[in-house]
Structures are given as structure tokens and as C-alpha cells.
Design a protein around this motif. Structure first.
Motif, PDB file in Angstrom:
ATOM      1  N   LYS A   1       0.825  -1.216   0.000  1.00 25.35           N
ATOM      2  CA  LYS A   1       0.000   0.000   0.000  1.00 25.35           C
ATOM      3  C   LYS A   1       0.854   1.258   0.000  1.00 25.35           C
ATOM      4  N   LEU A   2       2.020   1.208   0.664  1.00 29.08           N
ATOM      5  CA  LEU A   2       2.888   2.384   0.749  1.00 29.08           C
ATOM      6  C   LEU A   2       3.979   2.377  -0.314  1.00 29.08           C
TER       7      LEU A   2
ATOM      8  N   GLY B   1      13.197  -3.924   7.698  1.00 27.09           N
ATOM      9  CA  GLY B   1      13.201  -3.519   6.297  1.00 27.09           C
ATOM     10  C   GLY B   1      12.136  -2.475   5.992  1.00 27.09           C
ATOM     11  N   LEU B   2      10.968  -2.616   6.623  1.00 26.55           N
ATOM     12  CA  LEU B   2       9.893  -1.650   6.403  1.00 26.55           C
ATOM     13  C   LEU B   2      10.295  -0.259   6.875  1.00 26.55           C
ATOM     14  N   ILE B   3      10.854  -0.183   8.092  1.00 26.74           N
ATOM     15  CA  ILE B   3      11.195   1.129   8.655  1.00 26.74           C
ATOM     16  C   ILE B   3      12.327   1.788   7.869  1.00 26.74           C
ATOM     17  N   ILE B   4      13.336   1.005   7.500  1.00 25.93           N
ATOM     18  CA  ILE B   4      14.464   1.567   6.740  1.00 25.93           C
ATOM     19  C   ILE B   4      13.987   2.131   5.405  1.00 25.93           C
ATOM     20  N   ASN B   5      13.186   1.363   4.693  1.00 25.68           N
ATOM     21  CA  ASN B   5      12.735   1.806   3.373  1.00 25.68           C
ATOM     22  C   ASN B   5      11.698   2.916   3.461  1.00 25.68           C
ATOM     23  N   PHE B   6      10.903   2.925   4.526  1.00 25.11           N
ATOM     24  CA  PHE B   6       9.986   4.045   4.743  1.00 25.11           C
ATOM     25  C   PHE B   6      10.768   5.327   4.985  1.00 25.11           C
TER      26      PHE B   6
ATOM     27  N   HIS C   1      13.777   6.001   3.909  1.00 25.81           N
ATOM     28  CA  HIS C   1      14.380   6.404   2.641  1.00 25.81           C
ATOM     29  C   HIS C   1      13.364   7.116   1.739  1.00 25.81           C
ATOM     30  N   LYS C   2      12.126   6.632   1.727  1.00 30.31           N
ATOM     31  CA  LYS C   2      11.129   7.161   0.796  1.00 30.31           C
ATOM     32  C   LYS C   2      10.416   8.393   1.322  1.00 30.31           C
ATOM     33  N   TYR C   3      10.082   8.388   2.637  1.00 33.98           N
ATOM     34  CA  TYR C   3       9.254   9.456   3.177  1.00 33.98           C
ATOM     35  C   TYR C   3       9.961  10.304   4.238  1.00 33.98           C
TER      36      TYR C   3
END
Length: 355
Positions: A118-119, A344-349, A351-353
Motif C-alpha cells: 500500500k505504501l 526492512g519496512l522502517i528503513i525503506n519508509f 528512505h522514501k518518506y
């Protein structure tokens, strides 16, 4: 209950299992018609019914069920031995009803799209990215610890009651819903479980009751961990069943709260997961990163470690193994390891947001 009704309910059990298995292949269908269709109405209705009650109705329900089963076995033991097939049929009927209520009230959310989809988030990350992110979380945790205590040595002790933490969690969701309306959370139903001590022996910080939709937290958990635990369980209430999703949501909603205690709880909790991940990959680098933490932050981590060590027991791995099987049976292929997939979710979040 008549024999014909029992037979129908028993026959419906394999039919239900096949239907859930079929639906799990169509997450778009689940997302549209269940998770964003009837489930919000079910959840809100149950929260309105039970949220105002100061104690856990779900825990009372489980207690009553245990007493009923024990009493039934005691009073009917002779007839059970005489007619074991009838007893097995009764068990099948009960399982059929429980299976239906579990999936109708909440469980179908296990088969929706994950929050990463979703994100638009990736889950993969390199060790270099992990180390850099730990550095970032270390700076955040050290900063808020110093801001709260006025020195680098003292651990953080949240001054709020559990009721205040629940209320502030709701404020965090209100803030998050300004950008993401699907996280709108009204009619709070957050409870401290009356079985907090057994939960601790089992190694759990909380759970969602799928039959009453109450967000249960382990009330004896060190207080500075409660904001993220509370956020995690409300994430379950809002229809996210996967543990990596709700671990991420627990961090996210706690981090958007403007209260410094909540900020510290969010960043230090995420830091704990990331450090554990690094320890499995590079122990020397892990020790190096630990030494960068303020002594007060280190003491909070030791507090958590001492807490769980105090309740460590031979049965804990058994409980976790059962839960691992349960998660895998409900579309969580990583089982209990999905808790750690939040890294992985927090790291990539980030990076993106950013956050």
C-alpha cells in the motif's frame, strides 16, 4: 442444539476452510470487500460495545470458556468415554463456530495486501543501510533521552498512566489520519489484560482479541515500551493482522506524536529491532554501535532485558512455537520471525518518506 444443526455445522467446517484458502489467493477481493468493506463496520461496532468497559471482556470470555469446558469434561466424563465419536462431533461443531467467528470478526485480514504494498515500500536493505539507519536512530534516541532527563546517564521513565498512554495513542492515530484517512481511529477499546502475568511468561507484549476486538496490552511491561505496544495493538484493530505490519504501524503512529516520551519510545523501540538484526550479522559492529548509546538509553535496554529474563521459563519456547504455527497457517510465511521483518519496512519508509 439439535442433531441436524450439529451435523450441518460440522459439515460447514471443511467448507469454511476451503473458502478461506480460496479467498487467500485473491488479496484484492479481501482488501476491497472485507478489509475496506465490512470489517471497519464490524470493528467499530465491537469497539462501541466493549470499549467503554474498563476491564477486558475478551479475557472474561476466555475465562468463562475455560470454566465451561472444564466443567463439561468433569460432569460428562463417563458419557464421553462411552460415546467418543459424539464427543468428537461436539468438538468439531465448536471449532466450526469459532473458525467462522474468528475469520468474520477479524481473521480474514491476514489475507489482505501488506502495508508495504500500500505504501510502495521495498523490504530489502543492505548491511550498510542498516548501519547508517542505526546511527540515525541512535542520534534520535540519545537526543530525546537527554531532552527528557537533562543528562546522558538517567534512563527514561514515562510518567503517564496506562489510561493516559492509551489516550495519547489515539491522538497519534488522529494525527496520522490527517494524511492517511484509513488510520482514523474512533471509539477506543484499549485494555490492560487481566492475564498480563501469563502473557509475560509466554513472552508477549499484548494481543488483539478477535472476538471482542479489544486491543489488549501486557500491563506489566516496562512503561516506556507501552506507547509502541499500544500503537501495535490498535493497528491490529484497524485491520492489519501481519505482525511486521503492526510493528511498523506501532512505531509510525508513536513517532508522529509530538510528546517527547512517545518520540523516545518509538525511536528506541525501532533501534532495538535494528540492533538485534545487526547482532546476527556483525557482532563486532553491533558492539561498536552499542557503545555510541547514552548510558541512560543503554539502561533502558537493560531494563527490558531484565524484565523478560525474570519471567523466562521452559514453556515460553512452546508457546512461541504454537504461535509460529498459527501465523504460518494464516498466510504469514515467516511465522514469528515476521516480527523482525519490521526492520526492512522502517528503513525503506525512512528512505522514501523520511521521519
Amino acid at each position: 442444539m439439535g442433531k441436524k444443526t450439529k451435523t450441518i455445522l460440522l459439515c460447514l467446517l471443511p467448507v469454511q476452510i476451503l473458502l478461506v484458502k480460496w479467498a487467500s489467493n485473491y488479496p484484492d477481493f479481501i482488501e476491497t470487500y472485507y478489509s475496506n468493506g465490512i470489517y471497519p463496520f464490524i470493528s467499530k461496532t465491537l469497539r462501541i460495545l466493549f470499549g467503554w468497559i474498563p476491564f477486558s471482556m475478551g479475557d472474561i470470555l476466555y475465562t468463562a470458556l475455560f470454566i465451561f469446558v472444564f466443567r463439561y469434561l468433569y460432569k460428562n466424563w463417563k458419557s464421553i468415554k462411552a460415546k467418543p465419536l459424539t464427543f468428537l462431533k461436539d468438538i468439531g461443531v465448536l471449532l466450526s463456530m469459532v473458525y467462522f467467528l474468528f475469520h468474520f470478526n477479524w481473521g480474514l485480514n491476514y489475507h489482505r495486501y501488506p502495508i508495504a504494498t500500500k505504501l510502495g515500500l521495498e523490504r530489502e536493505y543492505t548491511q550498510k543501510e542498516l548501519t547508517q539507519f542505526i546511527q540515525y536512530l541512535t542520534e534520535k534516541s540519545n537526543s530525546y533521552q537527554f531532552q527528557i532527563t537533562g543528562d546522558s546517564i538517567s534512563p527514561v521513565h514515562i510518567p503517564y498512566s496506562k489510561k493516559e498512554i492509551f489516550s495519547m495513542t489515539q491522538e497519534g492515530y488522529r494525527e496520522l489520519s490527517k494524511t492517511y484517512p484509513e488510520f482514523d481511529y474512533n471509539f477506543s477499546s484499549q485494555k490492560s489484560s487481566i492475564y498480563s502475568i501469563p502473557l509475560t511468561y509466554m513472552g508477549y507484549g499484548g494481543y488483539i482479541n478477535p472476538f471482542t476486538n479489544e486491543a489488549q496490552v501486557n500491563g506489566i511491561t516496562p512503561r516506556f515500551r507501552l506507547p509502541t505496544v499500544s500503537g501495535h495493538e490498535v493497528g491490529h484493530q484497524l485491520g492489519y493482522s501481519a505482525e511486521d505490519d503492526t510493528n511498523f504501524i506501532g512505531f509510525w503512529v508513536t513517532s508522529v506524536n509530538e510528546d517527547p516520551y512517545f518520540k523516545y519510545a518509538a525511536y528506541s523501540h525501532a533501534l532495538g529491532y535494528c540492533l538485534s538484526d545487526l547482532a546476527r550479522k556483525d557482532e563486532a559492529k553491533f558492539k561498536e554501535m552499542i557503545n555510541q548509546l547514552n548510558p541512560g538509553v543503554q539502561e533502558n535496554f537493560r531494563e527490558i532485558s531484565r524484565f523478560w529474563a525474570e519471567y523466562e521459563n521452559p514453556l515460553e519456547p512452546v508457546f512461541k512455537s504454537i504461535f509460529n504455527v498459527f501465523l504460518k497457517a494464516n498466510n504469514q510465511q515467516e511465522g514469528i520471525e515476521s516480527y523482525n521483518a519490521v526492520v526492512g519496512l522502517i528503513i525503506n519508509f525512512h528512505h522514501k518518506y523520511g521521519f
